[in-house]
Design a protein around this motif. Structure first.
Motif, short mmCIF file in Angstrom:
data_model
loop_
_atom_site.label_atom_id
_atom_site.label_comp_id
_atom_site.label_asym_id
_atom_site.label_seq_id
_atom_site.Cartn_x
_atom_site.Cartn_y
_atom_site.Cartn_z
N ILE A 49 -4.44 5.40 3.57
CA ILE A 49 -4.69 6.29 4.73
C ILE A 49 -4.66 5.00 6.11
O ILE A 49 -6.10 5.20 6.48
CB ILE A 49 -6.58 7.02 4.29
CG1 ILE A 49 -7.00 6.12 4.05
CG2 ILE A 49 -6.02 8.38 3.69
CD1 ILE A 49 -8.86 6.77 3.82
N SER A 50 -4.16 4.32 6.20
CA SER A 50 -4.15 3.37 7.12
C SER A 50 -4.10 3.99 8.45
O SER A 50 -4.94 2.51 9.76
CB SER A 50 -2.67 2.13 7.06
OG SER A 50 -1.74 3.04 7.30
N ASP A 51 -3.95 4.54 9.42
CA ASP A 51 -3.69 5.30 10.19
C ASP A 51 -5.57 6.35 10.70
O ASP A 51 -5.37 6.55 11.40
CB ASP A 51 -2.99 6.47 10.84
CG ASP A 51 -0.97 5.86 10.84
OD1 ASP A 51 -1.59 4.85 10.95
OD2 ASP A 51 -0.79 6.53 10.92
N SER A 99 0.98 -1.14 0.46
CA SER A 99 0.19 0.18 0.12
C SER A 99 0.92 1.02 0.13
O SER A 99 0.20 2.10 -0.49
CB SER A 99 -1.01 0.18 1.24
OG SER A 99 -1.44 0.96 1.54
N ASP A 100 1.84 1.36 0.88
CA ASP A 100 2.81 2.60 0.75
C ASP A 100 3.54 2.70 -1.01
O ASP A 100 3.89 4.05 -1.41
CB ASP A 100 4.11 2.23 2.03
CG ASP A 100 3.51 2.77 3.24
OD1 ASP A 100 2.40 3.59 3.45
OD2 ASP A 100 3.81 1.78 4.33
N LEU A 101 3.59 1.41 -1.60
CA LEU A 101 4.24 1.77 -2.78
C LEU A 101 3.73 2.35 -3.70
O LEU A 101 3.94 3.09 -4.60
CB LEU A 101 4.83 0.14 -3.55
CG LEU A 101 5.80 -0.17 -3.14
CD1 LEU A 101 6.21 -1.54 -3.59
CD2 LEU A 101 7.10 0.57 -2.95
N ARG A 143 4.43 12.45 -4.07
CA ARG A 143 4.73 12.49 -2.64
C ARG A 143 3.53 13.00 -2.15
O ARG A 143 2.82 13.54 -2.82
CB ARG A 143 5.74 13.81 -2.64
CG ARG A 143 7.37 12.57 -3.65
CD ARG A 143 8.14 14.51 -3.10
NE ARG A 143 8.66 13.37 -4.71
CZ ARG A 143 10.17 14.19 -4.28
NH1 ARG A 143 10.70 14.98 -3.34
NH2 ARG A 143 11.22 13.57 -4.70
N ARG A 144 3.37 13.15 -0.78
CA ARG A 144 2.57 13.79 0.76
C ARG A 144 2.76 15.84 -0.24
O ARG A 144 1.84 16.36 0.58
CB ARG A 144 3.34 13.34 2.12
CG ARG A 144 3.00 11.90 1.87
CD ARG A 144 3.23 11.90 3.04
NE ARG A 144 2.68 10.30 3.59
CZ ARG A 144 2.95 10.04 5.10
NH1 ARG A 144 3.45 10.86 5.94
NH2 ARG A 144 3.67 7.97 5.16
N SER A 145 3.86 15.93 -0.90
CA SER A 145 4.31 17.18 -0.34
C SER A 145 3.54 18.37 -1.43
O SER A 145 3.78 19.80 -1.49
CB SER A 145 5.26 17.49 0.27
OG SER A 145 5.97 17.12 -1.12
N1 LIG Z 1 12.44 3.68 12.80
C1 LIG Z 1 12.43 4.45 11.96
N2 LIG Z 1 13.77 5.22 11.76
C2 LIG Z 1 13.71 6.14 10.48
N3 LIG Z 1 12.16 6.36 9.96
C3 LIG Z 1 11.30 5.88 9.98
C4 LIG Z 1 11.25 4.79 11.16
N4 LIG Z 1 9.99 4.86 11.67
C5 LIG Z 1 9.27 5.47 10.42
N5 LIG Z 1 10.27 6.32 9.99
C6 LIG Z 1 9.67 7.06 8.36
O1 LIG Z 1 9.20 8.00 9.29
C7 LIG Z 1 7.82 7.93 8.17
C8 LIG Z 1 6.22 7.99 8.70
O2 LIG Z 1 6.44 6.27 8.73
P1 LIG Z 1 4.85 5.81 9.13
O3 LIG Z 1 5.78 3.69 9.23
O4 LIG Z 1 4.26 6.17 10.07
O5 LIG Z 1 4.92 5.46 7.44
P2 LIG Z 1 3.44 5.56 6.77
O6 LIG Z 1 3.42 5.62 6.00
O7 LIG Z 1 2.68 7.43 7.21
O8 LIG Z 1 2.39 4.46 7.66
P3 LIG Z 1 2.34 3.48 6.92
O9 LIG Z 1 3.36 2.42 6.95
O10 LIG Z 1 1.76 2.72 8.00
O11 LIG Z 1 1.04 3.80 5.51
C9 LIG Z 1 8.40 7.88 6.90
O12 LIG Z 1 8.93 7.56 6.25
C10 LIG Z 1 9.40 6.49 7.90
O13 LIG Z 1 10.20 6.19 6.77
#
Ligand SMILES: Nc1ncnc2c1ncn2[C@@H]1O[C@H](COP(=O)(O)OP(=O)(O)OP(=O)(O)O)[C@@H](O)[C@H]1O
Ligand SMILES: Cc1ncc(C[n+]2csc(CCOP(=O)(O)O)c2C)c(N)n1
Ligand SMILES: [Mg+2]
Length: 315
Positions: free
Chosen positions: A207-209, A72-74, A143-145
């Motif tokens: 939107i997993s969160d 889903s992230d990809l 991107r998100r931005s």
């Molecule tokens: N332990 C860590 N070390 C380095 N970077 C991290 C770490 N944990 C998260 N990140 C980075 O922080 C950002 C947000 O992480 P998060 O896991 O919330 O990703 P997300 O895409 O928002 O959530 P999900 O994986 O549920 O879709 C990402 O860019 C991720 O690479």
């Protein structure tokens, strides 16, 4: 009791193919050959028993879901999936469980064009970390931005089904043919939709969160605010019947576990975006618009905004 090496050979090693894996399972590292000139998109997600999925869920679904949440992230970046690595921690090497787990994992590998190229197995409480690698033409990542004031906000699929399925599981539902339970335990990462929107959307996030929490991430990254149209939210069919009006709205806005894409689009791109996603069988619903005024408007303040680890927030 089989050794970890026997388990790897039996369940996690497949025939070499024409998939860019120069060296797969069996050495200290995996060697991968990306398409020349392409950019790699890489992400990792950990799924922990009784945090992300019920430990007693069907092993097939646990394997499938662990890969789906990473893919889903990809999808959210518009990347084309190529490879994955799996770090598996298991309390015991029960072969019938592992066979089903591997069947679920490999089923999604096959339909999403991903090769399991390596990993790690350890003994402990059940958790699965999946790293995925995808490819993108340079400069094409969503991107998100990139969202701009004046863009519209749109979401793929429907909202609230993931949380509705969690609630259904907690109430004793076990039939994976139940659409809510399937949304929770067998989510469909929007891979083709992400790629189709690559040159149309200005920003994207999965939107997993929870919709509100992830919309906030998108708004902060883009320096914009949002006005949501509560009446337009595409609630998953059957959600209101299961949870009632108030909890259904909470599930859609803050429940999480919906592996849908939230995208921003210039208004003139909406028609083409819809047309492309329609050919993929994926609905795209406009749910609001972005403005230069920060904050999120149009929904009650009382709604919990989303899942937070260390708080365990849910509606
Ligand atoms: N332990 C860590 N070390 C380095 N970077 C991290 C770490 N944990 C998260 N990140 C980075 O922080 C950002 C947000 O992480 P998060 O896991 O919330 O990703 P997300 O895409 O928002 O959530 P999900 O994986 O549920 O879709 C990402 O860019 C991720 O690479
Ligand atoms: C058994 C069980 N209880 C609660 C939840 C809810 N939940 C847990 S983590 C998460 C956000 C995504 O995780 P991450 O940010 O780690 O990717 C959500 C919505 C669940 N899925 N299963
Ligand atoms: Mg994400």
């Amino acid at each position: 009791m089989p050794s970890e090496f026997e388990l790897i050979a039996r369940y996690f090693t497949r025939q070499p193919g024409d998939d860019g894996v120069l060296l797969g399972v069996g050495d200290d590292c995996t060697l991968l050959q990306p398409t020349p000139g392409y950019c790699l998109a890489v992400s990792v997600d950990t799924s922990v028993a009784d945090v992300h999925f019920p430990g007693t869920a069907p092993a097939y679904a646990i394997g499938y879901r662990a890969l789906a949440v990473s893919l889903s992230d990809l999808a959210a970046m518009g990347a084309t999936p190529r490879w994955c690595l799996m770090a598996l921690t298991l309390p015991e090497a029960e072969e019938s469980w592992l066979a089903e787990f591997a069947r679920g994992f490999h089923a999604l590998c096959d339909t999403s064009g991903v090769t399991l190229a390596g990993g790690d197995i350890t003994c402990g409480d059940l958790s699965i970390g999946v790293t995925v690698h995808g490819e993108l033409p340079p400069g094409m990542a969503l991107r998100r931005s990139g969202a701009r004031a004046g863009d519209v906000l749109a979401v793929t699929g429907s909202l609230g089904g993931g949380h509705g399925g969690l609630r259904a599981w907690q109430q004793g539902e076990r039939d994976l043919d139940d659409p809510l339970l399937a949304a929770y335990l067998l989510p469909q990462p929007r891979i083709e939709a992400g790629q189709a929107l690559r040159d149309l959307a200005t920003a994207a996030i999965d939107i997993s969160d929870g919709l509100l929490a992830d919309l906030q991430h998108l708004c902060e990254a883009s320096g914009v605010g949002a006005e949501l149209d509560r009446e337009a939210l595409p609630l998953t069919p059957g959600l209101v019947e299961r949870l009632g009006d108030t909890d259904a709205l909470h599930a859609a806005l803050g429940g999480g576990d919906d592996y849908e894409l939230l995208v921003s689009l210039p208004p003139k791109a909406v028609k083409e975006a819809r047309r492309r996603l329609q050919t993929l069988g994926v609905p795209l619903t406009v749910i609001g618009k972005l403005s230069s005024e920060s904050g999120i408007r149009g929904v009650p303040d009382s709604i919990p905004s989303g899942w937070l680890h260390f708080h365990g927030e849910a509606p």
